[in-house]
Design an enzyme around this catalytic site. Structure first.
Site, PDB file in Angstrom:
ATOM      1  CG  HIS A 169      50.048  40.870  39.156  1.00 31.73           C
ATOM      2  ND1 HIS A 169      49.262  40.476  40.211  1.00 31.73           N
ATOM      3  CD2 HIS A 169      51.313  40.919  39.637  1.00 31.73           C
ATOM      4  CE1 HIS A 169      50.035  40.300  41.276  1.00 31.73           C
ATOM      5  NE2 HIS A 169      51.279  40.560  40.952  1.00 31.73           N
TER       6      HIS A 169
ATOM      7  CG  ASP B 254      45.900  39.641  40.088  1.00 35.66           C
ATOM      8  OD1 ASP B 254      46.260  39.408  38.923  1.00 35.66           O
ATOM      9  OD2 ASP B 254      46.675  40.061  40.967  1.00 35.66           O
TER      10      ASP B 254
ATOM     11  N   GLY C 189      57.853  39.294  44.425  1.00 32.06           N
ATOM     12  CA  GLY C 189      58.143  37.919  44.042  1.00 32.06           C
ATOM     13  C   GLY C 189      57.268  36.903  44.738  1.00 32.06           C
ATOM     14  CG  ASN C 190      56.304  36.405  48.994  1.00 32.01           C
ATOM     15  OD1 ASN C 190      57.077  37.158  49.579  1.00 32.01           O
ATOM     16  ND2 ASN C 190      56.261  35.100  49.242  1.00 32.01           N
ATOM     17  CB  SER C 191      52.799  38.440  43.211  1.00 32.09           C
ATOM     18  OG  SER C 191      51.497  38.782  42.862  1.00 32.09           O
TER      19      SER C 191
ATOM     20  N   GLY D  99      21.884  41.268  39.812  1.00 31.20           N
ATOM     21  CA  GLY D  99      21.365  42.374  39.013  1.00 31.20           C
ATOM     22  C   GLY D  99      20.973  43.568  39.844  1.00 31.20           C
ATOM     23  CB  VAL D 100      21.119  44.536  43.195  1.00 33.09           C
ATOM     24  CG1 VAL D 100      19.792  43.812  43.225  1.00 33.09           C
ATOM     25  CG2 VAL D 100      22.228  43.643  43.759  1.00 33.09           C
TER      26      VAL D 100
ATOM     27  CB  ILE E 282      24.970  46.659  46.110  1.00 29.44           C
ATOM     28  CG1 ILE E 282      26.179  46.090  45.346  1.00 29.44           C
ATOM     29  CG2 ILE E 282      23.727  45.814  45.859  1.00 29.44           C
ATOM     30  CD1 ILE E 282      26.534  44.657  45.718  1.00 29.44           C
TER      31      ILE E 282
END
Length: 505
Positions: A140, A170, A244-246, A302-303, A305
Site C-alpha cells: 500500500h 501487503d 509513515g512507519n508503514s 484445498g480445505v 476452514i
C-alpha cells in the site's frame, strides 16, 4: 481518574492502517536445503558474519539497544511515491477518504477529486535487504505509484524500480541501483517470544530515522485485514508506530529483521498502544518468490476452514464430542483438493503441520504457505476421539503442482484488470469482483466476447477480489494440464454472463 480512564476506553476501536503467507527465508532454507536462487538468506548470513553484536545491558541493568538501532537506521529508507492523477469518470465528485491510505502517511491522496490533474504524493518506509539494493516495503505504500523515490539515511536519493507486489500479504519488492548498500539481515521470526524486546524503525510523520522500542505483545494475530483473502499472522507489538512507519523494520535486539510494520490499532490513525507487523517468515518468502518468478508461489491444502472455537458455536451438533478446544475445523473442500485426496474428511480438526502446533486459521495459513506447490507436508488432525496423520502433496489453486511465472497466460488474454471500488460494489450490489479495465482486440477475451467494464466474480469457481488474484489464476491455469478459464460475472448493467476461455495454443 476512573472516569477519565473509562472515557478513554470507550473510544478505543480497531482501525486498520494498511491493506491487510508464506515462509521467511531464514527458516525457509532449513526446509528447502539447496535452494539458493533468491539468495536473500545468504545476504543476511554474510551480514551476520560482519559482526552484528547482541544487545548488552546498561550499567543499571536495562537492555542496551544502541547497537541494534545503529545497525538498523542506515538500512531503513524513506519512500516517496507519486501517483499521476488522470481525469476519470465522475469528474467533480469528491473522492471518499480511504482510511487505509490516510493513516500511514497517504492523507494527501485521500481528498483528491476524481478529475484532478494534480499528482498525489504519499510517504512511507522501506528496508534494504541486500547490498545490491533490494528493498522490502508494504504494497500500500507504493500502490498505483508512477514514480518511487528512495532516500537513504545519508540523504542520497535513488529512483526505485518496482520488482513485484503481493496484495494478499501487503508486501512489495523494490530495486535501486547501488553497490555495498547498508542492509539488515533476516532474523527468525518463528523464534520470537511474547515479551521479547523489539525496535520499530521508520519515518513517522516524515521524521526520518526514528527508532522506538517495545515488546512482542502477541504472535500469530489474525482477523485484522480488510478482506477474507488476505493472509494474516501478524506480530503484535507496543513499539510506537505511526503514519509513515508503514513498510519499515521491526528488528530484534540483535539488529536482525523480524517483521515489516504494516498497521496499527487506533481510532485516529495515530499510535494508540498496538502495532502489527508482517513476520519475516511471511515477507521473506514472498520477496524471494517475486525475485525469482515474478509472482508468489502459493500452495494450498484445498480445505474450507474456520477456527474450532467458531465452528463449535456455529455447528454445535457437528462438533459435539470433540474433546479439544484449539485447532482448525475442516468444513468442506475445494475442487481437486489434495487434502481430500489424501484422506482428510469433513469435520476433522487440523492440529499440526509438520509437527508445528496450529491453534487457529492464521497459524495454519502461516505454516502451509511456507511451501510451494509440489511440496509434501505432514498433517496431524483429530477425528472424533482418534488422532490421524496424513502426508499431503500441496498443489496450487488450480489443482496443479506447476510453478507459476508472472506473465504466463496474461499476454494472451489481452486484458487489464483493476480492483472494484467500494462505490462500484455498492452500485452493482456485490461484495467482491474485479473489473476489466481494458481489452486488446487481438486477445482471447475479446475473441470470446468479453468486453471492457465486465465484472469478473469467479474464475474456475474461485471467487476473486483483486486484480492480482485474477492474474495469478490465469498464470496458474496457463501452466496446468487443463488450460481453460471458466469465468462468471456481471456486465455493467447487472446482467450475469458466463464465458470459457481456452489458453492453449
Amino acid at each position: 481518574m476512573k472516569k477519565i480512564w473509562k472515557n478513554i476506553s470507550t473510544y478505543v476501536v480497531v482501525a486498520l492502517v494498511s491493506i491487510g503467507a508464506t515462509y521467511g527465508m531464514y527458516s525457509f532454507m532449513d526446509y528447502k536445503r539447496g535452494y539458493s536462487s533468491a539468495d536473500f538468506y545468504n545476504y543476511g548470513h554474510e551480514f551476520n558474519q560482519k559482526g552484528v553484536q547482541l544487545a548488552s545491558l546498561t550499567a543499571d541493568g536495562y537492555p542496551d539497544f544502541t547497537k541494534a538501532a545503529e545497525n538498523s537506521i542506515h538500512a531503513v529508507v524513506h519512500i516517496k511515491s507519486t501517483v499521476k492523477s488522470q481525469a476519470a469518470q465522475g469528474q467533480g465528485r469528491q473522492r471518499m477518504i480511504d482510511p487505509f491510505e490516510y493513516f500511514f502517511g497517504f492523507g494527501d491522496r485521500g481528498g483528491q477529486d476524481f478529475g484532478s490533474p494534480q499528482p498525489s504524493v504519499g510517504f512511507g518506509s522501506g528496508v534494504i535487504i541486500s547490498k545490491d539494493g533490494y528493498i522490502i516495503t508494504n504494497n500500500h505504500v507504493i500502490d498505483k505509484a508512477n514514480e518511487i523515490e528512495v532516500t537513504l539515511n545519508d540523504n542520497s536519493k535513488y529512483t526505485a524500480k518496482l520488482v513485484g507486489t503481493d496484495p494478499q500479504t501487503d508486501i512489495a519488492l523494490l530495486k535501486v541501483e547501488g553497490k555495498e548498500l547498508p542492509y539488515i539481515p533476516f532474523g527468525n521470526s518463528d523464534n520470537l517470544k511474547v515479551g521479547e524486546w523489539v525496535l520499530a524503525v521508520g519515518n513517522p510523520f516524515n521524521l526520518t530515522s526514528t527508532v522506538t522500542a517495545g515488546i512482542v505483545s502477541a504472535k500469530g494475530r489474525g482477523g485484522m485485514g480488510s478482506g477474507g483473502n488476505n493472509i494474516q499472522s501478524f506480530i503484535q507489538t507496543d513499539a510506537a508506530i505511526n503514519k509513515g512507519n508503514s513498510g519499515g523494520a521491526l528488528v530484534n535486539t540483535n539488529g536482525e529483521l523480524i517483521g515489516i510494520n504494516t498497521m496499527i490499532y487506533s481510532q485516529t490513525g495515530d499510535f494508540a498502544g498496538y502495532g502489527f507487523a508482517v513476520p519475516i517468515s511471511i515477507a521473506g518468502k514472498v520477496v524471494a518468490d517475486i525475485k525469482e518468478y515474478g509472482t508468489v508461489q502459493r500452495a494450498v491444502l484445498g480445505v474450507m476452514i474456520q477456527d474450532l472455537s467458531i465452528a463449535k458455536e456455529a455447528n454445535p451438533d457437528k462438533t459435539k464430542g470433540l474433546n479439544i478446544n484449539e485447532g482448525v475445523y475442516v468444513g468442506g473442500f475445494a475442487e481437486l483438493s489434495p487434502a481430500k485426496q489424501a484422506g482428510v474428511e469433513e469435520g476433522d480438526v487440523i492440529t499440526a503441520i509438520n509437527g508445528v502446533k496450529v491453534r487457529n486459521v492464521s497459524e495454519l495459513q502461516d505454516q502451509v504457505n511456507r511451501f510451494r506447490p509440489g511440496d509434501k507436508v505432514k498433517v496431524d488432525l483429530k477425528r472424533g476421539n482418534s488422532d490421524k496423520t496424513y502426508d499431503i502433496t500441496l498443489k496450487n489453486s488450480s489443482g496443479s503442482t506447476s510453478v507459476v511465472k508472472k506473465g504466463d497466460g496474461i499476454a494472451s488474454v489481452g486484458a487489464a484488470f483493476k480492483d472494484l471500488t467500494a462505490e462500484k460494489k455498492k452500485d452493482l450490489g456485490v461484495s467482491y469482483g474485479v473489473e476489466i479495465a481494458g481489452i486488446d482486440n487481438a486477445g482471447k477475451f475479446h475473441k470470446e466476447g468479453i468486453s471492457k467494464g465486465f465484472i469478473i466474480q469467479k474464475i474456475n469457481n474461485q471467487p476473486v477480489s483483486s486484480a492480482s488474484e485474477v492474474e495469478n489464476i490465469i498464470a496458474t491455469t496457463a501452466n496446468s494440464s487443463d488450460k481453460v478459464l471458466f469465468i462468471s460475472g456481471i456486465t455493467p448493467t447487472g446482467a450475469r454472463k458466463y464465458y470459457a476461455v481456452d489458453l492453449s495454443e
